[in-house]
Design a protein around this motif. Structure first.
Motif, PDB file in Angstrom:
ATOM      1  N   ILE A 241       6.791  -7.794  10.218  1.00  0.00           N
ATOM      2  CA  ILE A 241       5.470  -8.256   9.784  1.00  0.00           C
ATOM      3  C   ILE A 241       4.537  -8.406  10.976  1.00  0.00           C
ATOM      4  O   ILE A 241       3.359  -8.032  10.923  1.00  0.00           O
ATOM      5  CB  ILE A 241       5.590  -9.598   9.027  1.00  0.00           C
ATOM      6  N   ARG A 244       3.026  -5.257  12.141  1.00  0.00           N
ATOM      7  CA  ARG A 244       2.017  -4.782  11.182  1.00  0.00           C
ATOM      8  C   ARG A 244       2.154  -3.284  10.866  1.00  0.00           C
ATOM      9  O   ARG A 244       2.892  -2.568  11.517  1.00  0.00           O
ATOM     10  CB  ARG A 244       0.602  -5.103  11.676  1.00  0.00           C
ATOM     11  N   LEU A 246       3.266  -2.119   7.891  1.00  0.00           N
ATOM     12  CA  LEU A 246       4.153  -1.935   6.747  1.00  0.00           C
ATOM     13  C   LEU A 246       3.762  -2.886   5.626  1.00  0.00           C
ATOM     14  O   LEU A 246       3.334  -4.014   5.873  1.00  0.00           O
ATOM     15  CB  LEU A 246       5.609  -2.203   7.145  1.00  0.00           C
ATOM     16  N   SER A 247       3.940  -2.430   4.388  1.00  0.00           N
ATOM     17  CA  SER A 247       3.701  -3.308   3.245  1.00  0.00           C
ATOM     18  C   SER A 247       4.887  -4.254   3.087  1.00  0.00           C
ATOM     19  O   SER A 247       5.961  -4.020   3.658  1.00  0.00           O
ATOM     20  CB  SER A 247       3.521  -2.483   1.973  1.00  0.00           C
ATOM     21  N   ILE A 248       4.713  -5.304   2.316  1.00  0.00           N
ATOM     22  CA  ILE A 248       5.806  -6.245   2.066  1.00  0.00           C
ATOM     23  C   ILE A 248       6.975  -5.529   1.386  1.00  0.00           C
ATOM     24  O   ILE A 248       8.141  -5.775   1.705  1.00  0.00           O
ATOM     25  CB  ILE A 248       5.322  -7.432   1.205  1.00  0.00           C
ATOM     26  N   ALA A 249       6.676  -4.623   0.444  1.00  0.00           N
ATOM     27  CA  ALA A 249       7.735  -3.878  -0.235  1.00  0.00           C
ATOM     28  C   ALA A 249       8.512  -3.016   0.758  1.00  0.00           C
ATOM     29  O   ALA A 249       9.744  -2.908   0.681  1.00  0.00           O
ATOM     30  CB  ALA A 249       7.138  -3.009  -1.341  1.00  0.00           C
ATOM     31  N   GLU A 250       7.810  -2.397   1.712  1.00  0.00           N
ATOM     32  CA  GLU A 250       8.476  -1.564   2.717  1.00  0.00           C
ATOM     33  C   GLU A 250       9.335  -2.411   3.655  1.00  0.00           C
ATOM     34  O   GLU A 250      10.428  -1.994   4.066  1.00  0.00           O
ATOM     35  CB  GLU A 250       7.433  -0.779   3.520  1.00  0.00           C
ATOM     36  N   SER A 264      11.162 -12.032  -1.363  1.00  0.00           N
ATOM     37  CA  SER A 264      10.153 -13.076  -1.207  1.00  0.00           C
ATOM     38  C   SER A 264      10.753 -14.468  -1.395  1.00  0.00           C
ATOM     39  O   SER A 264      10.406 -15.414  -0.674  1.00  0.00           O
ATOM     40  CB  SER A 264       9.008 -12.872  -2.199  1.00  0.00           C
ATOM     41  N   LYS A 276       3.693 -12.780   2.302  1.00  0.00           N
ATOM     42  CA  LYS A 276       2.254 -12.514   2.337  1.00  0.00           C
ATOM     43  C   LYS A 276       1.503 -13.606   3.091  1.00  0.00           C
ATOM     44  O   LYS A 276       0.581 -13.321   3.866  1.00  0.00           O
ATOM     45  CB  LYS A 276       1.705 -12.362   0.915  1.00  0.00           C
ATOM     46  N   GLN A 279       2.244 -13.144   6.746  1.00  0.00           N
ATOM     47  CA  GLN A 279       1.469 -11.999   7.245  1.00  0.00           C
ATOM     48  C   GLN A 279       0.014 -12.392   7.477  1.00  0.00           C
ATOM     49  O   GLN A 279      -0.586 -12.036   8.504  1.00  0.00           O
ATOM     50  CB  GLN A 279       1.554 -10.860   6.228  1.00  0.00           C
ATOM     51  N   LYS A 280      -0.536 -13.161   6.554  1.00  0.00           N
ATOM     52  CA  LYS A 280      -1.931 -13.603   6.678  1.00  0.00           C
ATOM     53  C   LYS A 280      -2.111 -14.541   7.853  1.00  0.00           C
ATOM     54  O   LYS A 280      -3.061 -14.407   8.639  1.00  0.00           O
ATOM     55  CB  LYS A 280      -2.370 -14.284   5.389  1.00  0.00           C
TER      56      LYS A 280
END
Length: 287
Positions: A241, A244, A246-250, A264, A276, A279-280
């Motif tokens: 994360i 950066r 990559l998506s959460i699913a990836e 999650s 998420k 990541q934020k």
């Protein structure tokens, strides 16, 4: 052979702040040497042997050791070793600073002489410690006048010292030593952070029964082997994360969680926040 002594003048260019964070990735073999300053070592990857004239210490991810002024030490048998060296001038460790001396872990970890205190952080403890190091490195290198960087760097040092002292207090010494008997299992986990593991795989590596392995892991880390590996996978997810892109699913897929919702839930359970939200927060911190 002339003793190698690393001097203060080689590292501390600001007399009022005798503090330097040096990331060595990779760390190289280094013969016996000593310093005119204290050195706190925190290993973030790889393995190696840390040695003195009389003893050898196995290093791996999460290993922490404190080398006092004048103590000779070195590194050998290195495999992908990466670590942080926190160089601390003598005047930066003030035992009489408020209630610092009341912390048993502080006295045991940072105020000993003639020995090298050691500690083993679990993956979650390591992931919580790294942001403190990164901030300290940034502020200690900041030469801007009037920015408050020196004070902030010193506050990071105190934060790190107190964090490690508390962990030291909470970790029974005998149990922490037992963790060193589990290197092969933990190294196998390191190589397989991208997938889940079975108890059968781990007992085969450890050459122990399931109950014996569970007992040793609980004593050494407070977690079962499978819980410990889940913590490592979540720590790896935190690293992905932070990079950066990559998506959460990836990221869930890359750490062996086929179900993003289950990923999650595990992430929140361990990190007390969702992927998420993490990541934020991390993106905002970088901004």
């Amino acid at each position: 052979m002339t003793d190698t002594i690393l001097t203060e003048s080689s590292f501390f260019h600001e007399p009022s702040l005798q503090l330097k964070v040096v990331k060595r990735d990779p760390e190289l073999p280094f013969r016996l040497h000593s310093h005119e300053f204290n050195e706190l070592v925190l290993v973030i990857a790889g393995t190696g042997l840390h040695f003195t004239k009389d003893e050898e210490y196995q290093l791996r991810e999460g290993s922490v050791c404190f080398i006092p002024i004048g103590m000779q030490h070195g590194y050998k048998d290195i495999e992908g070793l990466a670590l942080y060296n926190i160089l601390i001038g003598e005047n930066m460790l003030a035992k009489n600073f408020l209630d610092l001396s009341e912390l048993p872990g502080f006295n045991s970890m940072f105020m000993t002489s003639g020995q090298i205190p050691t500690l083993l952080l679990n993956p979650t403890q390591l992931s919580e410690t790294l942001p403190i190091l990164e901030m300290m490195e940034k502020e200690a290198d900041d030469q801007s006048f009037g920015s408050g960087s020196k004070t902030l760097a010193y506050s990071c040092l105190l934060n790190l010292i107190i964090t490690l002292s508390r962990i030291y207090d909470e970790t029974p010494r005998e149990n922490n030593q037992r963790a060193h008997r589990l290197w092969d299992v933990i190294a196998f986990m390191d190589r397989n952070k991208h997938r889940s593991l079975s108890s059968e795989e781990l007992t085969e590596i450890a050459h122990m029964s399931t109950s014996t392995l569970n007992r040793y892991f609980k004593l050494a880390t407070g977690l079962s082997p499978l819980e410990f590996h889940t913590h490592k996978r979540i720590a790896y997810a935190c690293t992905l994360i932070q990079k950066r892109g990559l998506s959460i699913a990836e990221i869930a897929q890359a750490t062996g969680f086929s179900d993003p919702n289950y990923f999650s839930r595990q992430f929140r359970k361990i990190m007390d926040t969702t992927p998420k939200e993490y990541q934020k927060i991390f993106t905002n911190r970088l901004s």
